[in-house]
Enzyme design. Structure first.
Site, short mmCIF file in Angstrom:
data_model
loop_
_atom_site.label_atom_id
_atom_site.label_comp_id
_atom_site.label_asym_id
_atom_site.label_seq_id
_atom_site.Cartn_x
_atom_site.Cartn_y
_atom_site.Cartn_z
N ALA A 115 3.05 -3.21 6.29
CA ALA A 115 2.65 -4.36 6.38
C ALA A 115 3.43 -5.35 7.56
CB ALA A 115 2.15 -4.74 5.02
N LYS B 222 -1.24 9.91 -1.04
CA LYS B 222 0.00 10.22 -0.80
C LYS B 222 1.16 9.17 -1.43
CE LYS B 222 -0.51 6.23 1.43
NZ LYS B 222 0.60 4.62 1.29
N THR C 150 4.83 7.16 3.83
CA THR C 150 4.84 6.52 2.42
C THR C 150 6.32 7.04 2.16
OG1 THR C 150 2.61 6.67 2.45
CG2 THR C 150 3.69 6.30 0.42
N SER D 20 8.41 2.50 0.57
CA SER D 20 7.11 2.52 1.11
C SER D 20 7.54 1.76 -0.74
CB SER D 20 7.37 3.42 0.54
OG SER D 20 6.37 4.22 -0.63
N ARG D 21 5.99 1.28 -1.25
CA ARG D 21 6.52 0.80 -3.03
C ARG D 21 6.40 2.44 -3.41
NH1 ARG D 21 1.64 -3.34 -3.24
NH2 ARG D 21 1.77 -3.10 -0.88
N ASN D 22 5.90 3.06 -3.26
CA ASN D 22 5.83 4.26 -4.08
C ASN D 22 7.23 4.92 -4.05
OD1 ASN D 22 2.42 4.01 -5.44
ND2 ASN D 22 2.76 3.57 -2.79
N VAL E 107 2.08 -4.83 -6.87
CA VAL E 107 1.19 -3.81 -7.35
C VAL E 107 1.93 -2.26 -6.43
CG1 VAL E 107 -0.89 -2.45 -7.96
CG2 VAL E 107 -0.42 -4.75 -7.78
N GLU F 53 0.64 1.24 -6.54
CA GLU F 53 -0.55 2.27 -6.21
C GLU F 53 -0.58 2.76 -7.13
OE1 GLU F 53 -4.02 0.87 -6.50
OE2 GLU F 53 -3.82 -1.05 -4.97
#
Length: 332
Positions: free
Chosen positions: A141, A192, A249, A255-257, A280, A282
């Site tokens: 983002a 992903k 990612t 990347s949050r993940n 969040v 995901e």
């Protein structure tokens, strides 16, 4: 270019970035969020200080917490809410505008509990036939909001609609490609995130580049197996919304993940990691959803299975890696 009034629903980082992009492209944009206090703070600051601090809103971007007003004044609706809020937001939109003709979304994930693809949720809520489109690809983002060079894919059940959205999004720094493979984009965007958690866990354990490379490669194979089973196309899997998004990612700490995986690999629990990340993640829900979906379809997805067991069955991360390495030898 014809100026449009666009409503972006979801004021997280990705929704905000898309709203900024569209406003910079010369369109009137309403960015809607359900949290009135946060929307008021964004209005006063002229930016989303929560998720994209330091990136000012263009003059043609306004913010609102009034869903009815935002929907009714807009020519186009772009949903960027988390997957767990997707159906509820659709139901509200249907009540406000039951004769809606077209809808796009950039939400990544499956519906919790039912593990349905999001386009099937749209079909259930809106009984009439809608023009539908999904936006996905390797996109952080902040980089989109800053105008750094980016490419993504727009897939729609109507190619004229895909082209319309591509023209709305495209500019000198963002290049959209069009597709008809909605399923491929949806699976790629959801799966992903699970692979990014796996890559983060491995790096959190200190296992290095060899392990990460193997996880990405075999992760792509698992995504391919699931996608093809559901009717997606191989070209999509190897494209921006498949391989491209997977690489992004799994390898960058934006990347949050991936950050979730790093935290788990270093011994933190999910709740601690989510608080630190502040958004969040995901992939946590997606791990459960995709594992269940693969079980229902009889598809073997060992990386997804191990991530699921780490997140939901208290399997030690080290043991998960051992389980993957000790599987029966087979041809690639």
């Amino acid at each position: 270019m014809t100026k449009n009034t666009l409503c972006v629903l979801g004021a997280g980082s990705w929704g905000t970035a898309l709203a900024i992009l569209l406003a910079k492209n010369g369109h009137e944009v309403v960015l809607w969020g359900r949290n009135k206090e946060k929307i008021r703070a964004m209005y006063e600051a002229g930016e989303n200080s929560f998720f994209l601090p330091g990136i000012p809103f263009p003059k043609t971007l306004t913010v609102s917490s009034n869903l009815s007003q935002a929907v009714l004044q807009s020519d186009e609706l772009l949903l960027v809410v988390p997957s767990h809020a997707f159906r509820d937001t659709l139901v509200q939109i249907h009540c406000i505008k039951p004769d809606l003709q077209r809808l796009s979304w950039a939400t990544k994930g499956l519906e919790p509990d039912t593990h349905q693809l999001l386009h099937t949720v749209v079909d259930e809520v809106f009984e009439q036939s809608l023009q539908q489109a999904v936006i996905s690809g390797p996109t952080f983002a902040a980089e989109v909001a800053k105008g750094l060079p980016t490419a993504l894919t727009v897939a729609a059940n109507d190619q004229a609609y895909a082209q319309t959205l591509a023209e709305l999004l495209g500019n000198a720094t963002l290049r959209p490609y069009v597709s008809h493979d909605i399923i491929g984009l949806e699976i790629g965007g959801a799966a992903k995130n699970v692979m990014a958690i796996a890559a983060g866990i491995a790096d959190g354990l200190g296992y290095g580049a060899n392990t990460r490379s193997a996880l990405i490669t075999r992760g792509l194979h698992e995504i391919s197996q699931l996608s093809l089973k559901l009717g997606a196309e191989q070209q999509t899997i190897m494209g921006l919304s498949g391989l491209g998004d997977l690489l992004l990612t799994c390898t960058d700490d934006q990347s949050r993940n991936r950050r979730m995986g790093l935290a788990v690999g270093r011994g933190q629990n999910i709740e601690q990691a989510e608080i630190e990340i502040g958004q969040v993640v995901e992939g946590v829900q997606a791990a459960k959803q995709i594992y269940s979906l693969a079980q229902d379809l009889g598809i073997e997805m060992p990386i997804v299975e191990q991530v699921y067991q780490v997140l939901y069955q208290n399997l030690a991360p080290q043991k998960a890696v051992q389980n993957l390495l000790m599987r029966e030898h087979k041809s690639e």
